[in-house]
Design a protein around this motif. Structure first.
Motif, PDB file in Angstrom:
ATOM      1  N   GLU A 167      49.568  59.754  48.410  1.00 15.16           N
ATOM      2  CA  GLU A 167      49.820  59.017  49.644  1.00 15.16           C
ATOM      3  C   GLU A 167      48.424  57.830  49.910  1.00 15.16           C
ATOM      4  N   GLY A 168      47.268  58.463  49.808  1.00 12.51           N
ATOM      5  CA  GLY A 168      46.063  58.157  49.695  1.00 12.51           C
ATOM      6  C   GLY A 168      45.857  56.934  48.530  1.00 12.51           C
ATOM      7  N   VAL A 169      46.146  57.390  47.608  1.00 15.99           N
ATOM      8  CA  VAL A 169      46.173  56.815  46.172  1.00 15.99           C
ATOM      9  C   VAL A 169      46.676  55.406  46.523  1.00 15.99           C
ATOM     10  N   ALA A 170      48.114  55.264  46.901  1.00 21.55           N
ATOM     11  CA  ALA A 170      48.964  54.203  47.259  1.00 21.55           C
ATOM     12  C   ALA A 170      48.095  53.298  48.253  1.00 21.55           C
ATOM     13  N   ARG A 171      47.666  53.884  49.301  1.00 22.53           N
ATOM     14  CA  ARG A 171      46.931  53.216  50.366  1.00 22.53           C
ATOM     15  C   ARG A 171      45.660  52.504  49.814  1.00 22.53           C
ATOM     16  N   HIS A 172      45.072  52.936  49.107  1.00 24.96           N
ATOM     17  CA  HIS A 172      43.931  52.534  48.476  1.00 24.96           C
ATOM     18  C   HIS A 172      44.107  51.481  47.403  1.00 24.96           C
ATOM     19  N   VAL A 173      45.219  51.686  46.615  1.00 26.94           N
ATOM     20  CA  VAL A 173      45.572  50.659  45.720  1.00 26.94           C
ATOM     21  C   VAL A 173      45.753  49.452  46.254  1.00 26.94           C
ATOM     22  N   ARG A 174      46.596  49.517  47.432  1.00 24.48           N
ATOM     23  CA  ARG A 174      46.994  48.424  48.430  1.00 24.48           C
ATOM     24  C   ARG A 174      45.680  47.603  48.693  1.00 24.48           C
ATOM     25  N   LEU A 175      44.826  48.176  49.203  1.00 21.81           N
ATOM     26  CA  LEU A 175      43.166  47.523  49.424  1.00 21.81           C
ATOM     27  C   LEU A 175      42.785  46.902  48.264  1.00 21.81           C
ATOM     28  N   ALA A 176      42.777  47.852  47.103  1.00 22.54           N
ATOM     29  CA  ALA A 176      42.208  47.110  46.000  1.00 22.54           C
ATOM     30  C   ALA A 176      42.794  45.739  45.366  1.00 22.54           C
ATOM     31  N   ILE A 177      44.344  45.814  45.549  1.00 23.27           N
ATOM     32  CA  ILE A 177      45.112  44.673  45.185  1.00 23.27           C
ATOM     33  C   ILE A 177      44.709  43.288  46.093  1.00 23.27           C
ATOM     34  N   ASP A 178      44.297  43.593  47.424  1.00 23.78           N
ATOM     35  CA  ASP A 178      43.811  42.602  48.495  1.00 23.78           C
ATOM     36  C   ASP A 178      42.435  41.903  47.926  1.00 23.78           C
TER      37      ASP A 178
END
Length: 290
Positions: A97-108
């Motif tokens: 869940e944390g990986v997904a959340r942080h990947v979204r930040l990286a995409i941004d």
């Protein structure tokens, strides 16, 4: 200058096309200056390096915080017009869940691709179990898909890199990562032709990234002939820069000699390059806003 979403999407499309067009070199800058210099040499895409950036901040590899890495990625994305692949380490979280959340930040940040490692950073259990690693890749894949952005996901099997050169397990992991949604596969630490070929064949037709971290007998053409689709350098360019710095400083400190400055680039050359690069970027920006 922060690129627009239209520009970011064009870079992402170009990055995907590079993976479909044969073998290319993906060098790793560690700051805006090195990124712009590499762009000036004609490379078509760039990748961050966790180690190179950490060293530039006076830290060991792996010590950078998530926020520091995100800021660095934004800096690299803004530095040139090239696609940027993010060395996103383990996703900065122990759970999917944390990986997904942080990947979204990286995409941004505007990156065109990002890699997720299966190394834990813990000496006692250096790799996530295959089940855990796959869950983390699937979480990253889901985050990318939910964003609606065409960001490439790179699955990394760290076996050889952490000193556990198990080719069979490496291939098993890479195949699982491909099935979990990785667009490109990466096993840093491979150095033998038979190992490289085995990995390429095992995950075909998906592209394989190879790390070249030291001088040797390989050429880009030879690696392309083995089926490698992209070649990254990790922290090697940063280490080469540190080597020149260390040699010059050490000669001065230990011998009082300035001989280490003999290979220094002229300041006029550096100033001329960066002034021209800045002027070109400003001209492009003015034309788009005018």
């Amino acid at each position: 200058m922060t690129p627009s979403l239209v520009q970011i999407r064009a870079r992402r499309a170009a990055f995907r096309q590079l993976h479909a067009s044969g073998c290319f070199v993906l060098p790793n800058p560690w700051d805006m200056g090195s990124a712009r210099w590499l762009a000036g040499l004609g490379f078509k895409a760039l990748a961050s390096t966790s180690s190179g950036h950490a060293w530039s901040q006076g830290q060991a590899d792996g010590a950078s915080s998530l926020q520091a890495v995100l800021a660095h990625l934004r800096e690299l994305v803004a530095a040139t017009d090239l696609p940027v692949n993010a060395d996103f380490e383990q996703g900065f979280s122990p759970d999917p869940e944390g990986v997904a959340r942080h990947v979204r930040l990286a995409i941004d940040t505007g990156v065109a691709g990002l890699s997720i490692e299966d190394a834990t950073g813990q000496p006692q259990t250096p790799l996530w179990s295959l089940e855990q690693a796959v869950q983390r890749l699937r979480a990253a894949r889901a985050a990318i898909d939910a964003s609606g952005e065409d960001v490439l996901l790179i699955g990394r099997a760290e076996n050889f890199f952490i000193g556990h050169p198990d080719l069979e397990d490496t291939i098993t992991r890479l195949r699982a990562y491909a099935e979990a949604g990785a667009d490109c596969l990466y096993a840093p630490g491979l150095t033998q032709a038979q190992h490289i070929s085995a990995v390429v064949q095992a995950v075909a037709p998906k592209p394989v990234n190879l790390l070249v971290g030291q001088a040797g007998n390989w050429t880009v053409a030879q690696l392309a002939a083995l089926g490698v689709r992209r070649i990254s350098l990790g922290g090697a360019l940063a280490r080469a820069a540190w080597a020149g710095f260390d040699q010059a400083a050490r000669l001065l400190a230990e011998q009082g000699s300035f001989a280490g400055l003999a290979q220094a680039l002229p300041g006029q050359q550096l100033n001329a390059f960066f002034a021209q690069a800045q002027a070109c970027r400003q001209a492009v920006s003015d034309s788009k806003s005018g």
